[in-house]
Write a protein that holds these residues in place. Structure first.
Motif, mmCIF file in Angstrom:
data_model
loop_
_atom_site.group_PDB
_atom_site.id
_atom_site.type_symbol
_atom_site.label_atom_id
_atom_site.label_comp_id
_atom_site.label_asym_id
_atom_site.label_seq_id
_atom_site.Cartn_x
_atom_site.Cartn_y
_atom_site.Cartn_z
ATOM 1 N N ASN A 95 0.778 -1.254 0.191
ATOM 2 C CA ASN A 95 0.002 -0.010 -0.127
ATOM 3 C C ASN A 95 0.779 1.208 -0.018
ATOM 4 O OD1 ASN A 95 -2.502 -1.636 -0.030
ATOM 5 N ND2 ASN A 95 -2.640 -1.424 2.312
ATOM 6 N N GLY A 96 0.624 2.296 -0.766
ATOM 7 C CA GLY A 96 1.327 3.374 -0.837
ATOM 8 C C GLY A 96 2.465 3.303 -1.923
ATOM 9 N N ALA A 97 2.772 2.171 -2.516
ATOM 10 C CA ALA A 97 3.952 1.905 -3.317
ATOM 11 C C ALA A 97 3.609 2.829 -4.548
ATOM 12 C CB ALA A 97 4.126 0.636 -3.576
ATOM 13 N N GLY A 98 2.495 3.226 -5.132
ATOM 14 C CA GLY A 98 2.467 4.022 -6.317
ATOM 15 C C GLY A 98 1.522 3.023 -7.484
ATOM 16 N N LYS A 99 1.054 2.099 -7.128
ATOM 17 C CA LYS A 99 0.479 1.355 -8.059
ATOM 18 C C LYS A 99 -0.948 1.990 -8.647
ATOM 19 C CE LYS A 99 -0.961 -2.353 -5.359
ATOM 20 N NZ LYS A 99 -0.332 -1.590 -4.133
ATOM 21 N N SER A 100 -1.732 2.604 -7.980
ATOM 22 C CA SER A 100 -2.597 3.197 -8.531
ATOM 23 C C SER A 100 -2.349 4.420 -9.372
ATOM 24 C CB SER A 100 -3.899 3.609 -7.581
ATOM 25 O OG SER A 100 -4.333 2.306 -6.827
ATOM 26 N N THR A 101 -1.489 5.235 -8.883
ATOM 27 C CA THR A 101 -0.893 6.444 -9.273
ATOM 28 C C THR A 101 -0.386 5.826 -10.698
ATOM 29 O OG1 THR A 101 -0.290 7.510 -7.279
ATOM 30 C CG2 THR A 101 0.833 8.109 -9.485
ATOM 31 N N THR A 102 0.378 4.758 -10.731
ATOM 32 C CA THR A 102 0.697 4.277 -12.414
ATOM 33 C C THR A 102 -0.302 4.127 -13.280
ATOM 34 O OG1 THR A 102 2.796 3.463 -11.019
ATOM 35 C CG2 THR A 102 2.204 2.581 -13.245
ATOM 36 N N LEU A 103 -1.326 3.369 -12.618
ATOM 37 C CA LEU A 103 -2.397 2.894 -13.740
ATOM 38 C C LEU A 103 -2.779 4.170 -13.984
ATOM 39 C CD1 LEU A 103 -4.017 -0.142 -11.675
ATOM 40 C CD2 LEU A 103 -2.061 -0.093 -13.854
ATOM 41 N N ARG A 104 -3.337 5.110 -13.135
ATOM 42 C CA ARG A 104 -4.047 6.395 -13.544
ATOM 43 C C ARG A 104 -3.408 7.176 -14.427
ATOM 44 N NH1 ARG A 104 -8.577 7.757 -10.603
ATOM 45 N NH2 ARG A 104 -9.134 6.214 -9.157
ATOM 46 N N ALA A 105 -1.917 7.229 -14.421
ATOM 47 C CA ALA A 105 -1.292 7.986 -15.262
ATOM 48 C C ALA A 105 -1.171 7.351 -16.666
ATOM 49 C CB ALA A 105 0.386 8.095 -14.803
ATOM 50 N N ILE A 106 -1.087 6.092 -16.564
ATOM 51 C CA ILE A 106 -1.101 5.235 -18.055
ATOM 52 C C ILE A 106 -2.317 5.622 -18.757
ATOM 53 C CG2 ILE A 106 -1.558 3.080 -19.060
ATOM 54 C CD1 ILE A 106 0.386 2.044 -16.752
ATOM 55 N N VAL A 107 -3.639 5.660 -18.151
ATOM 56 C CA VAL A 107 -4.871 5.824 -18.714
ATOM 57 C C VAL A 107 -5.470 7.428 -18.618
ATOM 58 C CG1 VAL A 107 -5.681 3.441 -18.271
ATOM 59 C CG2 VAL A 107 -6.402 5.217 -16.765
ATOM 60 N N GLY A 108 -4.588 8.445 -18.544
ATOM 61 C CA GLY A 108 -4.722 9.628 -18.504
ATOM 62 C C GLY A 108 -5.582 10.516 -17.727
ATOM 63 N N LEU A 109 -5.593 9.612 -16.586
ATOM 64 C CA LEU A 109 -6.666 10.367 -15.202
ATOM 65 C C LEU A 109 -5.617 11.186 -14.520
ATOM 66 C CD1 LEU A 109 -8.578 7.363 -14.197
ATOM 67 C CD2 LEU A 109 -9.092 9.333 -15.513
ATOM 68 N N LEU A 110 -4.264 11.306 -14.576
ATOM 69 C CA LEU A 110 -3.588 12.144 -14.004
ATOM 70 C C LEU A 110 -2.333 12.729 -14.655
ATOM 71 C CD1 LEU A 110 -0.764 10.868 -12.621
ATOM 72 C CD2 LEU A 110 -2.481 10.002 -11.000
ATOM 73 N N ARG A 111 -1.748 13.792 -14.696
ATOM 74 C CA ARG A 111 -0.612 14.096 -15.366
ATOM 75 C C ARG A 111 0.725 13.989 -14.474
ATOM 76 N NH1 ARG A 111 -0.540 20.072 -17.822
ATOM 77 N NH2 ARG A 111 -2.248 19.050 -18.918
ATOM 78 N N PRO A 112 1.601 13.376 -15.146
ATOM 79 C CA PRO A 112 2.744 13.004 -14.174
ATOM 80 C C PRO A 112 3.618 14.144 -14.089
ATOM 81 C CG PRO A 112 2.846 12.166 -16.389
ATOM 82 C CD PRO A 112 1.596 12.688 -16.324
ATOM 83 N N SER A 113 4.553 14.299 -13.021
ATOM 84 C CA SER A 113 5.348 15.191 -12.913
ATOM 85 C C SER A 113 6.458 15.356 -13.883
ATOM 86 C CB SER A 113 6.075 15.496 -11.554
ATOM 87 O OG SER A 113 4.856 15.570 -10.455
#
Length: 238
Positions: free
Chosen positions: A40-58
């Motif tokens: 938990n907190g490793a960044g899995k959901s962040t990674t998936l969301r970045a892949i499908v355009g739901l967030l903009r990476p830094s």
């Protein structure tokens, strides 16, 4: 078209002083099932969301079929997505939900019945979503991801809430999807189950700790994915 359905390249995402993922890179070969693992907190959901355009990476980027999600022509035909936070309007039926998704994806009318049959919800198509169990909602989420006939699926904890029969069904479904040429990237905490279905694994803890074929990580009958996973994340700095 290259050999990779998904490419993640130097992905970094920061929220103020907190870094969710840092310089994360891995690839998802076409026709494979790849498990994305991490505590938990490793960044899995962040990674998936970045892949499908739901967030903009830094910094860094990710590609689907060689281009960013935002540049895909008819995204639903390239990638189907199901993850936490993709809720359903509780008062409508499963069929109505899928009809709305079908229209948004530009899919033919027949696709609704096809995906209901694929995920085992044909008999429950007219039930209101608010009456669904957690496992049924997971199946509806998968049906939603499939409605555009995508070549790639991105799934966040798709086995949550499934009973043992449902988990076995999901394993067989995903394997059949890959055998037809499809590609799957999924996150899961169910390591023993995941070991039975994935071709490759990506273990992350902000950065990639391992990315490659399952057989290169679990190298003998005495090994297990669970054991190797804890060897990796237990010895990694946060």
């Amino acid at each position: 078209m290259n050999d990779y359905a998904i490419e993640v390249r130097g992905l970094t995402k920061r929220y103020g002083q907190r870094t969710a993922v840092e310089e994360l890179s891995f690839v998802v070969p076409r026709g494979s099932i790849v498990g994305l693992l991490g505590p938990n907190g490793a960044g899995k959901s962040t990674t998936l969301r970045a892949i499908v355009g739901l967030l903009r990476p830094s910094s860094g980027d990710s590609l689907i079929d060689g281009v960013p999600f935002s540049a895909l022509d008819n995204p639903a035909s390239h990638v189907g997505v199901h993850m936490d936070g993709f809720g359903f309007e509780a008062g409508i039926s499963a069929r109505r939900h899928l009809e709305i998704c079908r229209l948004a994806a530009g899919a033919p009318r027949s696709r609704v019945d096809e995906v209901l049959e694929e995920v085992g919800l044909a008999a429950d198509a007219r039930r209101r979503v608010k009456t669904f169990s957690t496992g049924m909602a997971q199946r509806l989420g998968l049906a939603t991801a499939l409605v555009g006939s995508p070549r790639t699926l991105v799934l966040d904890e798709p086995a949550n809430g499934l009973d043992p029969d449902g988990i076995r069904w999901l394993r067989r479904f995903l394997r059949a999807f890959a055998e037809r040429g499809g590609t799957v990237l999924l996150s899961s905490h169910q390591l023993a189950e995941l070991e039975q279905v994935v071709d490759e694994v990506v273990v992350i803890k902000q950065r990639a700790l391992f990315a490659g074929r399952l057989g290169d990580l679990v190298t003998s009958d005495a090994d297990s994915l669970e054991g190797k996973y804890f060897d990796l994340v237990g010895g990694a700095s946060a």
